[in-house]
Scaffold this active site. Structure first.
Site, PDB file in Angstrom:
ATOM      1  N   ASP A  98      61.858  35.412  49.440  1.00  0.00           N
ATOM      2  CA  ASP A  98      60.918  35.017  48.383  1.00  0.00           C
ATOM      3  C   ASP A  98      60.066  33.837  48.857  1.00  0.00           C
ATOM      4  O   ASP A  98      60.586  32.800  49.256  1.00  0.00           O
ATOM      5  CB  ASP A  98      61.692  34.625  47.121  1.00  0.00           C
ATOM      6  N   SER A 148      56.291  36.406  41.403  1.00  0.00           N
ATOM      7  CA  SER A 148      57.387  37.248  41.881  1.00  0.00           C
ATOM      8  C   SER A 148      57.697  38.415  40.958  1.00  0.00           C
ATOM      9  O   SER A 148      58.535  39.252  41.297  1.00  0.00           O
ATOM     10  CB  SER A 148      58.660  36.401  42.074  1.00  0.00           C
ATOM     11  N   HIS A 211      66.488  36.902  37.496  1.00  0.00           N
ATOM     12  CA  HIS A 211      65.266  36.341  38.065  1.00  0.00           C
ATOM     13  C   HIS A 211      64.287  37.469  38.355  1.00  0.00           C
ATOM     14  O   HIS A 211      64.671  38.649  38.431  1.00  0.00           O
ATOM     15  CB  HIS A 211      65.582  35.555  39.337  1.00  0.00           C
ATOM     16  N   SER A 213      62.531  38.682  40.956  1.00  0.00           N
ATOM     17  CA  SER A 213      62.614  39.612  42.093  1.00  0.00           C
ATOM     18  C   SER A 213      63.677  40.687  41.916  1.00  0.00           C
ATOM     19  O   SER A 213      63.351  41.885  41.954  1.00  0.00           O
ATOM     20  CB  SER A 213      62.847  38.835  43.389  1.00  0.00           C
ATOM     21  N   GLU A 367      68.032  39.413  48.368  1.00  0.00           N
ATOM     22  CA  GLU A 367      66.977  38.399  48.317  1.00  0.00           C
ATOM     23  C   GLU A 367      67.454  37.011  48.729  1.00  0.00           C
ATOM     24  O   GLU A 367      68.465  36.507  48.230  1.00  0.00           O
ATOM     25  CB  GLU A 367      66.414  38.301  46.894  1.00  0.00           C
ATOM     26  N   ASP A 372      61.743  30.240  48.258  1.00  0.00           N
ATOM     27  CA  ASP A 372      60.643  29.966  47.335  1.00  0.00           C
ATOM     28  C   ASP A 372      60.906  28.722  46.494  1.00  0.00           C
ATOM     29  O   ASP A 372      60.026  27.877  46.303  1.00  0.00           O
ATOM     30  CB  ASP A 372      60.447  31.181  46.432  1.00  0.00           C
ATOM     31  N   ASP A 413      57.575  38.597  49.025  1.00  0.00           N
ATOM     32  CA  ASP A 413      56.774  38.986  47.866  1.00  0.00           C
ATOM     33  C   ASP A 413      55.395  38.333  47.890  1.00  0.00           C
ATOM     34  O   ASP A 413      54.399  38.918  47.489  1.00  0.00           O
ATOM     35  CB  ASP A 413      57.503  38.651  46.559  1.00  0.00           C
ATOM     36  N   HIS A 414      55.341  37.110  48.398  1.00  0.00           N
ATOM     37  CA  HIS A 414      54.083  36.356  48.446  1.00  0.00           C
ATOM     38  C   HIS A 414      54.269  35.204  49.411  1.00  0.00           C
ATOM     39  O   HIS A 414      55.386  34.916  49.867  1.00  0.00           O
ATOM     40  CB  HIS A 414      53.721  35.811  47.053  1.00  0.00           C
ATOM     41  N   HIS A 489      52.177  29.260  44.937  1.00  0.00           N
ATOM     42  CA  HIS A 489      52.108  30.414  45.834  1.00  0.00           C
ATOM     43  C   HIS A 489      50.757  30.465  46.536  1.00  0.00           C
ATOM     44  O   HIS A 489      49.792  29.836  46.105  1.00  0.00           O
ATOM     45  CB  HIS A 489      52.294  31.718  45.043  1.00  0.00           C
TER      46      HIS A 489
END
Length: 538
Positions: A98, A148, A211, A213, A367, A372, A413-414, A489
């Site tokens: 993440d 996310s 969460h 994700s 994950e 993140d 994811d980003h 992000h």
């Protein structure tokens, strides 16, 4: 007359503006003395400082044959990667870092090498050795820079959605509960596709079970914050008609069919009148104990809450594992009590031992969620440590499986805005200050920085503070340019790294929502095209 006067003034100002906006020549941008590190001078213009002297070169790398040998080795590896693996993927393991931007990957790679007392730049993370990779476009249906939630919908459900929503189409807007509960707006995940094919399924996260994700595997919500009924109410919705994510996970398909569920977030599953095993009260308003509900639905399953219990599970005679290791998100690995909280690798190993029992194979989502979390706090050192724990779990999974029948896909994811800059010399501590350069104020600066964050390290009149006078550790908050409540992000593309059947399909620049369709193609699951169709297989 007045008109002519103002015209002359305009022309004069234009000439001044054009002269001040001159293009700096290449020497200005790439002064060889600066690049070579000859001297360290304050930078008051483009053409100052030096970057070339004082930067040591590893002795063996002075020989051109060193680089030729390395290049030839990489050529042979690339040739080997052209021997395509077109087997059917029995198993799929999807790893998600993440917020793991490419700058995070590079920084973690360097840190890994420096922890071995090497220069670091030459090292590699486990997944960087995978034979194929691509880039992923991370934007969501209504946002240039995603969160996310919409990204989870993309890489797990194969459809791009609106920001903050999970498991629904872009017809559903933020906080529109009625639209999110309409089955016509639901999009199914690759976990559901795998279950339909008779495979075992599961997910692991270092954040919470609810969460954004991991919720992409099972949830359908208009707001990623609908984690419990209390959360639903806090956003002005009725939890009796707008089902929260914890309840969806335990009671609805495909969540209730997941064989492995591991992470934190126990408070979302317990009533507010009940203390959990960590001494904290639950937050549910409806009085439900969803852990008891889960256990009743899985009489041969086991709920575990610490490392000892997890490692004691006999995976040969349990049907399901629900591991909940914290009231909220799990602790950072570096700060955790290692005797009580399992590592990501330990959770991965136990999960795979259970899932491997299914002759039809499995799908699992794993994950590294606190990469993140630390980036949001501008804690670059902590984020890189989480990344290194993440890559250990990936290596373990590759070692425990066969690349001939198990596809492993690693992605993010980003991104996050972490930058590496300043022409630091080879082997400069990646978590430290630039050793070969200073700013225009004569002060050294951090090699790693963020564009947005909590601390710009300036005094009351805006002058930079001397970072050399400040202690640094894994909790250090790194400098940011713009004041913000947290780091944010970024919208840059992220990497996809693949190993196993049909890994070669991960190439070029892909839409993020293409990822589950490629995995489904390799495993012959889902409603889209598959390799079984193309090869006449069943």
């Amino acid at each position: 007359m007045a008109r002519k006067f103002f015209l002359n003034i305009f022309i004069a100002l234009s000439i001044i503006a054009l002269s001040s906006a001159r293009i700096v020549d290449d020497f200005g941008f790439h002064n060889p003395q600066v690049l070579a590190g000859q001297t360290v001078e304050p930078r008051s213009s483009f053409v100052v400082g030096s970057m070339g002297v004082g930067k040591p070169t590893p002795e063996e790398e002075k020989d051109p044959e060193f680089w030729r040998t390395l290049a030839r080795s990489e050529v042979l590896k690339t040739v080997e990667a052209q021997r395509l693996n077109i087997n059917k993927a029995k198993n799929i393991i999807m790893f998600l870092g993440d917020g793991m931007s490419l700058s995070t990957v590079v920084s973690a790679r360097i840190l890994k090498g420096q922890r071995k007392n090497n220069t670091g730049e030459e090292d590699a993370l486990s997944f960087e050795k995978f034979p194929h990779m691509a880039l992923s476009k991370t934007y969501c249906a209504n946002a240039q820079v995603p969160d996310s939630a919409c990204t989870a919908t993309a890489y797990l459900c194969g459809v791009k959605a609106n920001i903050v929503t999970i498991g629904v189409s872009a017809n559903v807007e933020y906080n529109n509960c009625s639209a999110s509960m309409d089955p016509a707006n639901h999009v199914s995940s690759i976990a559901a596709w795998a279950q339909k094919a008779g495979k075992s399924t599961g997910f692991i996260t270092t954040t919470t079970l609810t969460h954004a994700s991991p919720s992409g595997t099972y949830a359908h919500v208009a707001n990623r914050m609908y984690e419990s009924d209390a959360d639903v109410m806090s956003y002005g919705q009725d939890p009796t008609t707008c089902m929260d994510m914890a309840q969806q996970l335990v009671t609805q398909e495909p969540g209730r069919n997941l064989n492995v569920i591991m992470g934190g977030g126990m408070s979302k599953f317990l009533p507010k009148t009940m203390k959990d095993v960590f001494g904290n009260y639950g937050i549910r308003e409806d009085g439900k104990n969803l852990l008891s509900t889960w256990q009743a639905l899985h009489p041969k399953g086991v709920v575990v809450t610490d490392r000892k219990q997890l490692l004691s599970v006999n995976t040969t005679n349990v049907s399901h594992i629900m591991g909940v290791f914290h009231s909220k998100s799990m602790d950072y690995h570096a700060m955790a009590d290692k005797t009580k909280q399992p590592s990501l690798s330990e959770m991965t190993e136990t999960a795979l031992k259970l899932l491997q029992r299914n002759e039809n194979g499995y799908f699992i989502f794993i994950e590294g969620g606190n990469i993140d979390t630390a980036h949001h706090a501008n804690q670059a050192g902590m984020s890189l440590d989480e990344t290194l724990e993440f890559e250990k779990a990936i290596q373990l999974a590759r070692d425990m499986t066969n690349s001939q029948d198990t596809l492993i896909v690693v992605t993010s994811d980003h991104g996050h805005g972490l930058t590496i800059s300043g022409y630091p010399g080879r082997g400069s501590p990646i978590l430290g200050l630039s050793t070969h350069d200073v700013g225009a104020d004569g002060l050294r600066y951090s090699t790693l920085n963020y564009p947005l964050g909590t601390n710009q390290y300036v005094d009351e009149v805006g002058n930079r503070l001397d970072l050399e006078q400040m202690p640094r550790d894994i909790n250090t908050v790194y400098p940011s340019h713009i004041k913000s409540s947290m780091g944010h992000h970024s919208g840059d593309d992220v990497g996809i790294f693949a190993s196993g059947p049909f890994d070669h399909l991960f190439t070029g620049v892909l839409q993020q929502n293409t990822i589950p369709h490629v995995m489904a193609y390799a495993a012959c699951i889902g409603d889209g095209p598959t390799m079984c169709d193309d090869m006449g297989m069943v």
